[in-house]
Structures are given as structure tokens and as C-alpha cells.
Enzyme design. Structure first.
Site, mmCIF file in Angstrom:
data_model
loop_
_atom_site.group_PDB
_atom_site.id
_atom_site.type_symbol
_atom_site.label_atom_id
_atom_site.label_comp_id
_atom_site.label_asym_id
_atom_site.label_seq_id
_atom_site.Cartn_x
_atom_site.Cartn_y
_atom_site.Cartn_z
ATOM 1 N N GLU A 208 -2.777 -9.233 3.543
ATOM 2 C CA GLU A 208 -3.224 -9.709 4.860
ATOM 3 C C GLU A 208 -4.738 -9.598 5.007
ATOM 4 O O GLU A 208 -5.302 -10.018 6.028
ATOM 5 C CB GLU A 208 -2.533 -8.925 5.976
ATOM 6 C CG GLU A 208 -3.137 -7.599 6.351
ATOM 7 C CD GLU A 208 -2.944 -6.507 5.316
ATOM 8 O OE1 GLU A 208 -3.582 -5.446 5.439
ATOM 9 O OE2 GLU A 208 -2.159 -6.710 4.361
ATOM 10 N N CYS B 236 0.833 -1.201 0.000
ATOM 11 C CA CYS B 236 0.000 0.000 0.000
ATOM 12 C C CYS B 236 0.871 1.257 0.000
ATOM 13 O O CYS B 236 1.532 1.536 -0.989
ATOM 14 C CB CYS B 236 -0.980 -0.038 1.169
ATOM 15 S SG CYS B 236 -2.398 1.062 0.927
ATOM 16 N N HIS C 172 -3.891 -5.279 -0.164
ATOM 17 C CA HIS C 172 -3.549 -5.796 1.161
ATOM 18 C C HIS C 172 -3.589 -7.327 1.186
ATOM 19 O O HIS C 172 -4.657 -7.919 1.303
ATOM 20 C CB HIS C 172 -4.514 -5.247 2.216
ATOM 21 C CG HIS C 172 -4.254 -3.828 2.584
ATOM 22 N ND1 HIS C 172 -3.472 -3.473 3.658
ATOM 23 C CD2 HIS C 172 -4.634 -2.674 1.998
ATOM 24 C CE1 HIS C 172 -3.397 -2.160 3.737
ATOM 25 N NE2 HIS C 172 -4.091 -1.648 2.736
#
Length: 397
Positions: A333, A246, A331
């Protein structure tokens, strides 16, 4: 109690207040996620923003102890169509109203969030003022007009101190520009020895930990507001494997000579399709950003594009042609979102092993032909990866 949201174009929304009383200004943005409002509230990348949820019902499963992405919520305000004050979930310990009150964050419900979202999509994100006070409309216009949005968001959300999550395997230094706890969890679940350093850590300080790899975290705001981080990344490039996520992706691009720019309304949600150029494979990703790497500025660098956004064609991934470094705009995660790209953490560790093996053999690092591998048959889920109750599962066919 009544609450009002005034936009810089003069549009006024009136609704019902929840959360804290008071007044707050920020950039008004929208998130399209159906679930995950707790992670949105606590994502440091939302620092300084008034977040609008497009899904109409928010708060129905409450707030629990497990789903925070930071130690506190970071939004400046919260806008919803309908706020549920009586959650129904076995994990719930409190509700959204109580959480916002605890941290002094105002909220507004009962407004037409579809109209607000359409306005932001058409005209772009804009400055807004959210208040529960009794100011007159001219007073609100005056207050909003003199309000200048802060540019020091990274410094506000980053850890002021170095801390460690011990592990027995690779030592990963995480540069905290606003790191989500999900990233630390992914590394520690793989046995990594994680050291988290502040946003302004120097290259010398990072080297002092003898890292096997460096993760450049997500964070809020304009990447060009943190030029010191660009210099640190530039100093480390080629010395140690780097993985940017990001904001870390954007800073990596700047360090390599590319440029960044602001999107009209950004990408914020858990269902953004991204195409991997090496394989043609499409993955669904979780995203939260208002800036992007400008593709036309990449040609003159030693970077190449690895992923693009299937909706608007913007750059979603980069890798360095000669140094052990790559980055993604989305992202991996998730938190909240699908786990399609979670393997990127494994690929980061594999990149570390390749770099160490080549260095031990006295060889110059050569970037692999592609970053990801697409399995022919998806592996059967292990018992340990069974979903928790209340958790959405995204299945790939």
C-alpha cells in the site's frame, strides 16, 4: 528550548526542542524516506520508537488531513536535522510542531543525524531517552538505565472494537495488529466489504463473519510477543485465503513453523529493492520493520520464499505450498512510497476467486506457480489515478 537525546551507549546529543515538552523513552531507529514524514509519524508500527529522519529538512509541506495512516501519531519521539515551522503547501492545515504538541510527543532538531544514523547502522538500534527537562547527565543515565521498553505495542495500537467499511464485493476480515489506513483504502477502492477486528480476535470470531479472505496487518514490535495471533492464524490456515503484510508476514511464518529474529537496524524507508524469485523482476518497496523471518528455518516447513531483499538477502515474501496463503515483508500500500507492488492486493483477490472456484468444483486447492504476473507492456494510467498535487510519482521503464 534545549532538548537532549541520550543513547544507552552513553552518547549524548544536544539540540533544539520542538513538539511537546517532557521526557520520553523508546527504541531509537532511523527512516531514510525523503518525503512521507506524516505517514511515518502516524504509522502504528512505530509505536514505542524514537524515529530519526535521515533526510535533513522535515516539515516543509506541513501536515494535512489526508495523509494520516492512523487516527493519531504513534512515535515516542521525533529526531530531525532541521525542522521547518512554516510549511508551504496548499494542503497544509498545521505543522509538525503543532501535531506533536497535541499528542504529547517531544522532538529534537539541530543535531547531527548523519552521525546518529551511522552509529545505529554500526551498533544496531538502541534504547534512548529524549528530554526537554533540566535533569543532570547522571540523572539521565539513571533514568535510562531503569527504563524497560514495553512489549505490549500491538495491544496499544489495535482497535478495541470491531468496525466495518461496507462494500459490495468480497468480504475481507482485517486482523488489526496496527493496521495502516492505506491497507483499508486499497481494499475498499476495490469494492471489498472490509471488517476490521482486534488483534486478539479468535478464529471462531473471524469465522462468524463468513470472510472470503483474511488480511493479517502490519504492526509494531516482536512477532513472538503475540503468540495468540499465531494460534489464530494456524487455525484458519487452509480454511480461507490469507494475506500477511509486515508483522502479519512474520506471524504467518511462525504459524507455519518458521522462526523470526531481530535485525541489527531494520528496514525503514521507501526505496528498498526487492527481487521476485519467480520472474527475476526487481521492485522498489516501502518498508518498516525491525524483525525478519529466518531463512534457514523455512526448509522444514510447507512454505517457500517468493521475494528476497536485494540489499541484504533477507526474506521478503512467502507462500504456502498447499494452502491459499501468502505474505510479504514490505508494504504494497506504500504510503509513503512507490506503487510497484500495489498489484498484490489484486492478486489476493484473484487467489480468493481461485479458492472459491476450486471449492465449488470440489477440488483441492493448488497453489499457483507464482504469485505475481509481470505485464509485457505497462498499462496506460487511468484518469482516476492521476497524482494529487505534491505527490511523488514513481515511473517504471
Amino acid at each position: 528550548m534545549k532538548a537532549r537525546l541520550l543513547l544507552e551507549d552513553g552518547t549524548l546529543f544536544e539540540g533544539t526542542a520542538f513538539g511537546s515538552e517532557g521526557r520520553s523513552a523508546g527504541e531509537v531507529v532511523f527512516n531514510t524516506g525523503i518525503t512521507g514524514y506524516q505517514e511515518v509519524l502516524s504509522d502504528p508500527s512505530y509505536c514505542g520508537q524514537i524515529v530519526t529522519m535521515t533526510y535533513p529538512l522535515i516539515g516543509n509541506y506541513g501536515v494535512n488531513r489526508d495523509d494520516f495512516e492512523a487516527i493519531r501519531p504513534w512515535v515516542s519521539g521525533f529526531v530531525v536535522r532541521k525542522h521547518e515551522n512554516t510549511p508551504s503547501n496548499w494542503r497544509a492545515l498545521s505543522n509538525v510542531d503543532q501535531l506533536l504538541k497535541q499528542y504529547g510527543i517531544p522532538g529534537i532538531s539541530g543535531i547531527d543525524t548523519r552521525m546518529l544514523t551511522r552509529k545505529l547502522r554500526q551498533h544496531g538500534t538502541m534504547k534512548g531517552l529524549l528530554t526537554t527537562g533540566a535533569e543532570t547527565l547522571p540523572e539521565l543515565h539513571e533514568q535510562l538505565g531503569v527504563t524497560r521498553l514495553a512489549r505490549d505495542h500491538v495491544a496499544r495500537v489495535s482497535t478495541p472494537h470491531i468496525y466495518r467499511s461496507p462494500g459490495a464485493k468480497e468480504r475481507i476480515v482485517v486482523v488489526d495488529f496496527g493496521v495502516k489506513l492505506g491497507m483499508v483504502r486499497e481494499l475498499t477502492s476495490r469494492g471489498c466489504d472490509v471488517v476490521v477486528v482486534p488483534h486478539n480476535a479468535t478464529a471462531e470470531q473471524i469465522r462468524s463473519f463468513a470472510p472470503d479472505g483474511v488480511l493479517l496487518s502490519n504492526g509494531p514490535g516482536d512477532p513472538q510477543d503475540v503468540p495468540y495471533a499465531v494460534e489464530t492464524i494456524r487455525a484458519l490456515l487452509g480454511e480461507v485465503p490469507l494475506f500477511g503484510i509486515c508483522l502479519g508476514h512474520q506471524l504467518f511464518a511462525l504459524a507455519c513453523g518458521a522462526d523470526t529474529g531481530k535485525l541489527a537496524f531494520g528496514h525503514r524507508g521507501a526505496n528498498h529493492p526487492v527481487k521476485e524469485l519467480a520472474t527475476g523482476r526487481c521492485i522498489i518497496t516501502s518498508q518498516n520493520h525491525g524483525y525478519t523471518v529466518i531463512e534457514d528455518t523455512i526448509a522444514s516447513t510447507e512454505l517457500e520464499v517468493t521475494y528476497i531483499n536485494n540489499n541484504d538477502g533477507t526474506v521478503e515474501g512467502l507462500r504456502h505450498k498447499y494452502a491459499p496463503a501468502f505474505s510479504v515483508q514490505f508494504h504494497p500500500e506504500a504510503a509513503p512510497g512507490p506503487y510497484d507492488s500495489n498489484l498484490l492486493f489484486d492478486q489476493f483477490l484473484e487467489l480468493i476467486h481461485q479458492f472459491q472456484s476450486g471449492r465449488a468444483a470440489g477440488q483441492r486447492f493448488a497453489a499457483p506457480a507464482k504469485i505475481t504476473e509481470t505485464p509485457v507492456t505497462p498499462p496506460a494510467p487511468a484518469a482516476a489515478s492521476a497524482p494529487r498535487e505534491g505527490e511523488l510519482v514513481y515511473a517504471q521503464k
